[in-house]
Design an enzyme around this catalytic site. Structure first.
Site, PDB file in Angstrom:
ATOM      1  N   LYS A 156      60.640  33.738  -9.278  1.00 43.07           N
ATOM      2  CA  LYS A 156      61.724  33.473 -10.210  1.00 43.07           C
ATOM      3  C   LYS A 156      61.170  33.226 -11.614  1.00 43.07           C
ATOM      4  CE  LYS A 156      63.342  29.151 -10.559  1.00 43.07           C
ATOM      5  NZ  LYS A 156      62.511  28.029 -11.034  1.00 43.07           N
ATOM      6  N   ASP A 185      62.461  32.358  -3.235  1.00 43.36           N
ATOM      7  CA  ASP A 185      63.009  31.071  -3.636  1.00 43.36           C
ATOM      8  C   ASP A 185      62.243  30.080  -2.776  1.00 43.36           C
ATOM      9  OD1 ASP A 185      64.475  28.661  -3.582  1.00 43.36           O
ATOM     10  OD2 ASP A 185      66.203  29.719  -4.381  1.00 43.36           O
ATOM     11  N   HIS A 186      61.288  29.383  -3.379  1.00 48.22           N
ATOM     12  CA  HIS A 186      60.350  28.642  -2.529  1.00 48.22           C
ATOM     13  C   HIS A 186      61.028  27.531  -1.725  1.00 48.22           C
ATOM     14  CE1 HIS A 186      60.129  25.667  -5.811  1.00 48.22           C
ATOM     15  NE2 HIS A 186      59.585  24.849  -4.947  1.00 48.22           N
ATOM     16  N   LYS A 190      60.691  25.785   2.690  1.00 46.51           N
ATOM     17  CA  LYS A 190      60.414  24.378   3.048  1.00 46.51           C
ATOM     18  C   LYS A 190      60.873  24.121   4.481  1.00 46.51           C
ATOM     19  CE  LYS A 190      60.851  22.591  -1.669  1.00 46.51           C
ATOM     20  NZ  LYS A 190      59.685  21.827  -2.069  1.00 46.51           N
ATOM     21  N   ASP A 243      67.172  26.959 -13.932  1.00 46.26           N
ATOM     22  CA  ASP A 243      65.887  26.670 -13.309  1.00 46.26           C
ATOM     23  C   ASP A 243      66.047  26.202 -11.862  1.00 46.26           C
ATOM     24  OD1 ASP A 243      62.987  26.281 -13.522  1.00 46.26           O
ATOM     25  OD2 ASP A 243      63.423  24.132 -13.399  1.00 46.26           O
ATOM     26  N   HIS A 248      67.698  27.362  -6.194  1.00 43.29           N
ATOM     27  CA  HIS A 248      67.379  26.432  -5.097  1.00 43.29           C
ATOM     28  C   HIS A 248      68.621  25.701  -4.571  1.00 43.29           C
ATOM     29  CE1 HIS A 248      63.453  27.364  -6.491  1.00 43.29           C
ATOM     30  NE2 HIS A 248      63.337  26.414  -7.391  1.00 43.29           N
TER      31      HIS A 248
HETATM   32  C1  BG6 Z   1      60.704  25.194  -9.651  1.00 38.90           C
HETATM   33  C2  BG6 Z   1      61.238  24.799 -10.993  1.00 38.90           C
HETATM   34  O1  BG6 Z   1      61.328  26.369  -9.197  1.00 38.90           O
HETATM   35  O2  BG6 Z   1      60.939  24.151  -8.717  1.00 38.90           O
HETATM   36  C3  BG6 Z   1      60.627  23.493 -11.455  1.00 38.90           C
HETATM   37  O3  BG6 Z   1      60.966  25.820 -11.935  1.00 38.90           O
HETATM   38  C4  BG6 Z   1      60.780  22.416 -10.410  1.00 38.90           C
HETATM   39  O4  BG6 Z   1      61.201  23.068 -12.683  1.00 38.90           O
HETATM   40  C5  BG6 Z   1      60.309  22.925  -9.054  1.00 38.90           C
HETATM   41  O5  BG6 Z   1      60.043  21.275 -10.806  1.00 38.90           O
HETATM   42  C6  BG6 Z   1      60.628  21.929  -7.962  1.00 38.90           C
HETATM   43  O6  BG6 Z   1      60.039  22.352  -6.773  1.00 38.90           O
HETATM   44  P1  BG6 Z   1      59.621  21.296  -5.672  1.00 38.90           P
HETATM   45  O7  BG6 Z   1      59.121  22.143  -4.549  1.00 38.90           O
HETATM   46  O8  BG6 Z   1      58.580  20.424  -6.282  1.00 38.90           O
HETATM   47  O9  BG6 Z   1      60.857  20.530  -5.334  1.00 38.90           O
END
Ligand code: BG6
Length: 504
Positions: A156, A185-186, A190, A243, A248
């Protein structure tokens, strides 16, 4: 992930291989897959970058990254020795075709040595401005045409609005087939996020109540204590809605709201999620203030330390109007969810780092207990803690021990750390393995991305056309702006505390 079988021979090319994502996330994830025996011995990682770095220095830096960020702790020297042999640093300008011809030779040599047709994974961890150029050049060099083995992973942001997302999809789909595309979308990688599917669809207990007859509303909060850190330059063009919310948070909402899938087939799951996005009631431009709230953090205190306001952060203009907090009230207009509000919010520099989904049930239809007994009464809740706590609580009423009838809310808990001793894979491990296995279930399909943009567009447009007049409007270390309360108060609700008391 299918089983503990090794993946096919694979050659991964990481565009942006000397960047932060490779250092913090991708290489630690690949190293852990290696430790857990998932990687084929015929494996190669080509990291491209513009820096003039020696191979040895590059490897040392990656090892530092693993030592610092890997969930399995410091690297094991003998293991790292073997793993690091897979990695090759290539100084290259990926905007010119020479690199791709060289890459093609490398790939052909790899296939020859492996004596098979390996998976070719192209991982775009670069500024999205380069996506188009890279895919064009991959295409020119004939590197995209193997529909079975050539795969493109895209980080992204996927577009900056509906129009740009559509244009990007069009571009990608003019070269690749949808099944070759893995839009990451990481959050979907999870463990706790995947568990939402298990919780809902591997149990008969919850489904009968998972609807408008029993559920009062749903809250999804993704709060972060951190500010924008050194990403001000990127973030100021993005903001919380783009973002975090469009991707997410919206994906979390889909998992809560989707219909039961008929199978775990990638398209079946993605169809059911896309149905949710399509059913979300479109917010009218003139109603945005009633359904959406934005915020920007000012200076404040976090755990006894004074922190800067957003406008003082590196790379952020002193008069920036970018939101660092966004909350939406959404309705899913279908039979299951008719008139059940979904409150979603995400913000930086909040009081807690906490991602939590709360399913708030309706009150009992009739209170039989005397007033004295129900002083502490609360409606049932299912609280799904995604991070940093990982687990699920079901809150219900019990009789407080004593001679009188007094009710008290208590929790039934499932906690990952108490239940499992094995390490929990990072999102990127799951997702990289899925790419190697050709499983797109946890990745975003073109239509899903576009449907998610479609939901946020009226808010984005309105906010863009009407800059806020009261930014900054929440202090660092707080729970966000007051206007966020207003959008839920209108329905007679309030945001739940981010952290629930462990003791009741
Ligand atoms: C990213 C965003 O996709 O996800 C960041 O660009 C954010 O701004 C991050 O901090 C949060 O990911 P996680 O896995 O730490 O909750």
């Amino acid at each position: 992930m299918n089983s503990n079988l090794k993946t096919n021979p694979t050659i991964i090319t990481i565009f942006g291989g000397s960047g932060d994502l490779t250092w913090r996330k991708l290489v630690p994830a690949l190293y852990n897959l290696f430790l857990d025996n998932w990687l084929n011995e015929k494996f190669s990682i080509i990291c491209t970058g513009l820096e003039d770095t020696k191979q040895e220095d590059f490897i040392n830096r990656l090892q530092e990254g693993v030592d610092k960020f890997s969930r399995s702790g410091k690297s094991i020297p003998e293991k790292w020795e073997v793993f690091s042999k897979y990695i090759q640093y290539k100084k290259a300008d990926f905007t010119i075709s020479d690199f791709y011809n060289e890459l093609k030779t490398d790939i052909e040599n790899f296939d020859k040595a492996a004596n098979c047709i390996a998976n070719k994974i192209y991982y775009l961890a670069v500024n999205p401005l380069f996506f188009g150029t890279i895919v064009d050049l991959l295409n020119e060099a004939n590197l995209a045409t193997d529909r079975e083995h050539a795969r493109l992973v895209i980080e992204k942001p996927f577009g900056t609005d509906l129009e740009t997302a559509k244009a990007l999809n069009k571009k990608l789909l003019s070269i690749f087939e949808e099944k070759q595309l893995y839009r990451i979308d990481h959050y979907l990688g999870k463990e706790t996020v995947q568990n939402i599917l298990a919780f809902r669809f591997a149990n008969a207990l919850f489904e009968p109540t998972w609807n408008r007859n029993y559920i009062d509303h749903v809250q999804i909060s993704v709060a972060e204590k951190i500010g924008v850190e050194d990403r001000g330059g990127y973030y100021d063009h993005s903001g919380a809605l783009r973002d975090m919310v469009q991707n997410h948070v919206m994906q979390l909402m889909c998992l809560v709201a989707m219909e039961p899938p008929v199978s775990f087939n990638a398209d079946e799951i993605r169809n059911k999620k896309a149905d949710v996005l399509h059913a979300i009631r479109k917010i009218k431009k003139e109603d945005v203030h009633e359904f959406a709230s934005r915020g920007q953090y000012g200076a404040g205190w976090q755990e006894g330390t004074q922190v800067k306001g957003y406008r003082e952060e590196k790379g952020v203009p002193p008069n920036s109007n970018t939101e660092t907090f966004a909350a939406l009230k959404l309705f899913v207009d279908n039979w299951r969810w008719s008139n059940v509000p979904f409150y979603i919010r995400s913000g930086k520099r909040m009081q807690q780092t906490m991602s939590v989904i709360t399913i708030q049930f309706k009150p009992v239809p009739h209170q039989s207990f005397p007033d004295e007994a129900i002083e502490n009464w609360q409606a049932n809740k299912i609280i799904i803690n995604l991070q940093p706590d990982m687990g699920i609580r079901i809150r219900f009423q019990a009789k407080k021990p004593g001679l009188q009838m007094q009710l008290n809310p208590v929790d039934m808990m499932f906690n990952y750390n108490d239940t499992y001793s094995a390490g929990i894979p990072e999102g990127y491990e799951t997702l990289l393995l899925d790419v190697m296995e050709g499983d797109a279930t946890l990745f975003m399909r073109a239509d899903q991305v576009e449907a998610a943009w479609d939901v946020v567009m009226p808010v984005l447009t309105m906010w863009n056309d009407h800059p806020s007049i009261n930014f900054p409007n929440y202090s660092a270390g707080s729970n966000g702006p007051e206007t966020a309360e207003a959008i839920v108060a209108k329905e007679g609700d309030n945001w739940l505390m981010l952290a629930f008391d462990k003791k009741v």
